[in-house]
Scaffold this motif. Structure first.
Motif, PDB file in Angstrom:
ATOM      1  N   GLU A  84      21.713  28.210  74.566  1.00  0.00           N
ATOM      2  CA  GLU A  84      22.562  27.082  74.920  1.00  0.00           C
ATOM      3  C   GLU A  84      22.066  25.794  74.255  1.00  0.00           C
ATOM      4  O   GLU A  84      22.774  24.793  74.224  1.00  0.00           O
ATOM      5  N   LEU A  85      20.847  25.849  73.760  1.00  0.00           N
ATOM      6  CA  LEU A  85      20.272  24.725  73.023  1.00  0.00           C
ATOM      7  C   LEU A  85      19.139  25.262  72.166  1.00  0.00           C
ATOM      8  O   LEU A  85      18.358  26.095  72.618  1.00  0.00           O
ATOM      9  N   VAL A  86      19.071  24.778  70.922  1.00  0.00           N
ATOM     10  CA  VAL A  86      17.931  25.056  70.051  1.00  0.00           C
ATOM     11  C   VAL A  86      17.300  23.717  69.699  1.00  0.00           C
ATOM     12  O   VAL A  86      17.982  22.800  69.236  1.00  0.00           O
ATOM     13  N   VAL A  87      16.001  23.590  69.950  1.00  0.00           N
ATOM     14  CA  VAL A  87      15.281  22.382  69.584  1.00  0.00           C
ATOM     15  C   VAL A  87      14.083  22.784  68.732  1.00  0.00           C
ATOM     16  O   VAL A  87      13.288  23.646  69.137  1.00  0.00           O
ATOM     17  N   VAL A  88      13.961  22.201  67.560  1.00  0.00           N
ATOM     18  CA  VAL A  88      12.838  22.467  66.665  1.00  0.00           C
ATOM     19  C   VAL A  88      11.904  21.271  66.728  1.00  0.00           C
ATOM     20  O   VAL A  88      12.255  20.165  66.314  1.00  0.00           O
ATOM     21  N   ALA A  89      10.714  21.491  67.270  1.00  0.00           N
ATOM     22  CA  ALA A  89       9.788  20.392  67.498  1.00  0.00           C
ATOM     23  C   ALA A  89       8.350  20.910  67.399  1.00  0.00           C
ATOM     24  O   ALA A  89       7.949  21.705  68.247  1.00  0.00           O
ATOM     25  N   PRO A  90       7.599  20.498  66.389  1.00  0.00           N
ATOM     26  CA  PRO A  90       8.016  19.588  65.337  1.00  0.00           C
ATOM     27  C   PRO A  90       8.816  20.303  64.248  1.00  0.00           C
ATOM     28  O   PRO A  90       8.698  21.518  64.083  1.00  0.00           O
ATOM     29  N   ALA A  91       9.598  19.514  63.534  1.00  0.00           N
ATOM     30  CA  ALA A  91      10.314  20.005  62.361  1.00  0.00           C
ATOM     31  C   ALA A  91       9.660  19.399  61.127  1.00  0.00           C
ATOM     32  O   ALA A  91       9.658  18.182  60.950  1.00  0.00           O
ATOM     33  N   THR A  92       9.067  20.230  60.292  1.00  0.00           N
ATOM     34  CA  THR A  92       8.416  19.745  59.073  1.00  0.00           C
ATOM     35  C   THR A  92       9.452  19.511  57.979  1.00  0.00           C
ATOM     36  O   THR A  92      10.613  19.928  58.090  1.00  0.00           O
ATOM     37  N   ALA A  93       9.024  18.873  56.897  1.00  0.00           N
ATOM     38  CA  ALA A  93       9.914  18.665  55.757  1.00  0.00           C
ATOM     39  C   ALA A  93      10.384  19.996  55.198  1.00  0.00           C
ATOM     40  O   ALA A  93      11.549  20.155  54.798  1.00  0.00           O
ATOM     41  N   ASP A  94       9.490  20.982  55.170  1.00  0.00           N
ATOM     42  CA  ASP A  94       9.842  22.313  54.673  1.00  0.00           C
ATOM     43  C   ASP A  94      10.916  22.961  55.538  1.00  0.00           C
ATOM     44  O   ASP A  94      11.897  23.524  55.031  1.00  0.00           O
ATOM     45  N   LEU A  95      10.770  22.867  56.850  1.00  0.00           N
ATOM     46  CA  LEU A  95      11.743  23.466  57.763  1.00  0.00           C
ATOM     47  C   LEU A  95      13.097  22.782  57.644  1.00  0.00           C
ATOM     48  O   LEU A  95      14.145  23.431  57.635  1.00  0.00           O
ATOM     49  N   LEU A  96      13.099  21.442  57.532  1.00  0.00           N
ATOM     50  CA  LEU A  96      14.356  20.717  57.367  1.00  0.00           C
ATOM     51  C   LEU A  96      15.064  21.127  56.081  1.00  0.00           C
ATOM     52  O   LEU A  96      16.289  21.278  56.050  1.00  0.00           O
ATOM     53  N   ALA A  97      14.280  21.328  55.011  1.00  0.00           N
ATOM     54  CA  ALA A  97      14.873  21.752  53.731  1.00  0.00           C
ATOM     55  C   ALA A  97      15.499  23.131  53.851  1.00  0.00           C
ATOM     56  O   ALA A  97      16.617  23.376  53.374  1.00  0.00           O
ATOM     57  N   LYS A  98      14.799  24.035  54.498  1.00  0.00           N
ATOM     58  CA  LYS A  98      15.337  25.384  54.668  1.00  0.00           C
ATOM     59  C   LYS A  98      16.614  25.364  55.511  1.00  0.00           C
ATOM     60  O   LYS A  98      17.598  26.037  55.197  1.00  0.00           O
ATOM     61  N   ALA A  99      16.591  24.596  56.597  1.00  0.00           N
ATOM     62  CA  ALA A  99      17.762  24.528  57.461  1.00  0.00           C
ATOM     63  C   ALA A  99      18.952  23.918  56.743  1.00  0.00           C
ATOM     64  O   ALA A  99      20.092  24.384  56.882  1.00  0.00           O
ATOM     65  N   ALA A 100      18.703  22.885  55.955  1.00  0.00           N
ATOM     66  CA  ALA A 100      19.795  22.219  55.242  1.00  0.00           C
ATOM     67  C   ALA A 100      20.428  23.124  54.191  1.00  0.00           C
ATOM     68  O   ALA A 100      21.625  23.026  53.908  1.00  0.00           O
ATOM     69  N   HIS A 101      19.635  24.025  53.602  1.00  0.00           N
ATOM     70  CA  HIS A 101      20.131  24.878  52.524  1.00  0.00           C
ATOM     71  C   HIS A 101      20.445  26.299  52.988  1.00  0.00           C
ATOM     72  O   HIS A 101      20.752  27.172  52.163  1.00  0.00           O
ATOM     73  N   GLY A 102      20.356  26.524  54.298  1.00  0.00           N
ATOM     74  CA  GLY A 102      20.749  27.820  54.827  1.00  0.00           C
ATOM     75  C   GLY A 102      19.819  28.957  54.485  1.00  0.00           C
ATOM     76  O   GLY A 102      20.232  30.127  54.490  1.00  0.00           O
ATOM     77  N   LEU A 103      18.553  28.655  54.200  1.00  0.00           N
ATOM     78  CA  LEU A 103      17.593  29.715  53.911  1.00  0.00           C
ATOM     79  C   LEU A 103      17.181  30.397  55.216  1.00  0.00           C
ATOM     80  O   LEU A 103      17.138  29.773  56.277  1.00  0.00           O
TER      81      LEU A 103
END
Length: 411
Positions: A84-103
């Protein structure tokens, strides 16, 4: 699974590989102790900072990193589907890049691709990494797709470095998550996304001498609830805070002030590009005409000299009359002790704002309390009563009334 377990909100806590991973333990504790069913999904790098046993013990659920574990349960799909909720904490620069590009090369990134619920990222990294154009573009992409990316805090980073990129206070991340979950089916609407809102909170203090001041009972809780709620609805929030003891809300820019004149200066500056301004602070109407540089002494046998007062600027009336741009929505607050609605209607007409939140104050009423009750008066003559309840409920109602007025300016 019994009925009680089914009713527990299902939260996925993703943890990526940054030093702030240890702070996510406090977030996990807050979530579990408040009745949430939490599944921790760390990355392999995160386990270098906090081990799998810790995550499993604190959550009461298995914590895995690989899609190959418990394959018969298809965890890379099922975890995200059930959340019902996903929270990524902490989110590193690498994780944000992967999430943004659908990896999707591990369990967490697979979970992000399968989630159909609100997704929150709480970034933590060095300032240079946060400010890098690649990271900023990835954040913009995630926000454009409906994800909530909390602005990192400013403060001490790893080593001797200081700057923007610090992990927000885990307690405030929890409050942010709580507000998103409370919105239920509306959580993904993000009706304030792309908007800048300015909120004043707390009470001003007008100094008499180096140790005394004229003040009021305001705790700032209502203004802070407005700030948290606006951030959870996607807004960029500037909070001008006077003399509170509350922690900075996650993802909110906080500007501390002391006096009414300082509040005026900060609000006018922040409001220059704001879509909405909400004046929830308890601003002193008067200040001492003279500031005594030395402590006012008590002289035996003599009564003190009367204290002359002068008016402070009327910030709400000024902002309402001289709006920074067409379509800017202005909301005021009126704290009354008698003839509440009559005084509120007169104040609405006098101030010229779009909405006025009118509530009765006094001992154990509004000030310092976690609950509030109000009637929101609108310039068009409509009235919206808000029954006694948490201040977050009043905050949601305020934004429910502000959001459609802002939407009209986009037509």
């Amino acid at each position: 699974m019994d009925k009680r377990e089914r009713e527990r909100p299902r939260v996925v806590l993703g943890v990526s590989g940054g030093i702030a991973a240890y702070k996510a333990c406090e977030l996990l504790r807050r979530l579990t102790e408040s009745g949430h069913d939490v599944r921790v999904v760390p990355t392999a790098s995160a386990l270098h900072f906090v081990g799998e046993a810790t995550w499993s013990a604190l959550s009461g659920n298995p914590a895995g990193t690989e899609v190959w574990e418990s394959v018969h349960e298809v965890p890379h799909v099922r975890i995200g589907q059930a959340a019902e909720l996903v929270v990524v904490a902490p989110a590193t620069a690498d994780l944000l890049a992967k999430a943004a590009h659908g990896l999707a090369d591990d369990l967490l990134t697979n979970t992000l691709l399968t989630a159909r619920c609100p997704v929150i990222f709480a970034p933590a990294m060095h300032t240079e990494m946060w400010e890098n154009p690649a990271t900023q573009e990835n954040v913009a992409t995630l926000r454009r797709r409906g994800a909530l990316v909390i602005e990192p805090a400013v403060g001490r980073l790893t080593g001797v470095d200081t700057g923007k990129g610090r992990f927000p206070d885990p307690v405030e991340i929890f409050e942010f998550c709580r507000r998103v979950l409370a919105r239920g089916d509306r959580a993904t609407e993000q009706d304030l996304a792309g908007r800048h809102v300015v909120i004043s909170a707390g009470g001003t203090r007008e100094p008499l001498d180096p140790v005394r001041y004229l003040g009021n009972r305001s705790s700032g809780k209502q203004g802070y609830a407005l700030a948290r709620t606006a951030a959870a609805r996607g807004a960029r929030v500037t909070l001008v805070a006077g003399n509170t003891e509350l922690p900075d809300p996650a993802g909110v820019e906080v500007i501390p002030i002391g006096t009414a004149r300082q509040l005026r200066e900060a609000v006018l500056k922040a409001a220059a590009d704001a879509d909405a301004v909400v004046m929830a602070a308890a601003v002193a109407d008067f200040r001492p005409a003279v500031y005594t540089t030395g402590k006012i002494k008590k002289i035996e046998g003599q009564e003190p000299e009367p204290i002359a007062l002068v008016r402070n600027p009327d910030i709400l009336a000024e902002i309402s009359a001289e709006r920074a741009h067409p379509g800017q929505v202005v909301v005021g607050f009126a704290a009354e002790t008698d003839e509440v609605l009559a005084n509120g209607r007169a104040k609405l007409a006098r101030k010229g704002c779009d909405l006025l939140v009118v509530n009765e104050v006094g001992e154990h009423k509004a000030f310092g309390s976690a609950e509030n009750e109000a009637v929101i008066l609108a310039a068009d003559g409509t009235e919206t009563p808000v029954p006694y309840g948490p201040k977050e409920t009043l905050a949601e109602t305020v934004w429910d009334l502000v959001a459609p007025r802002l939407a009209e300016t986009r037509r």
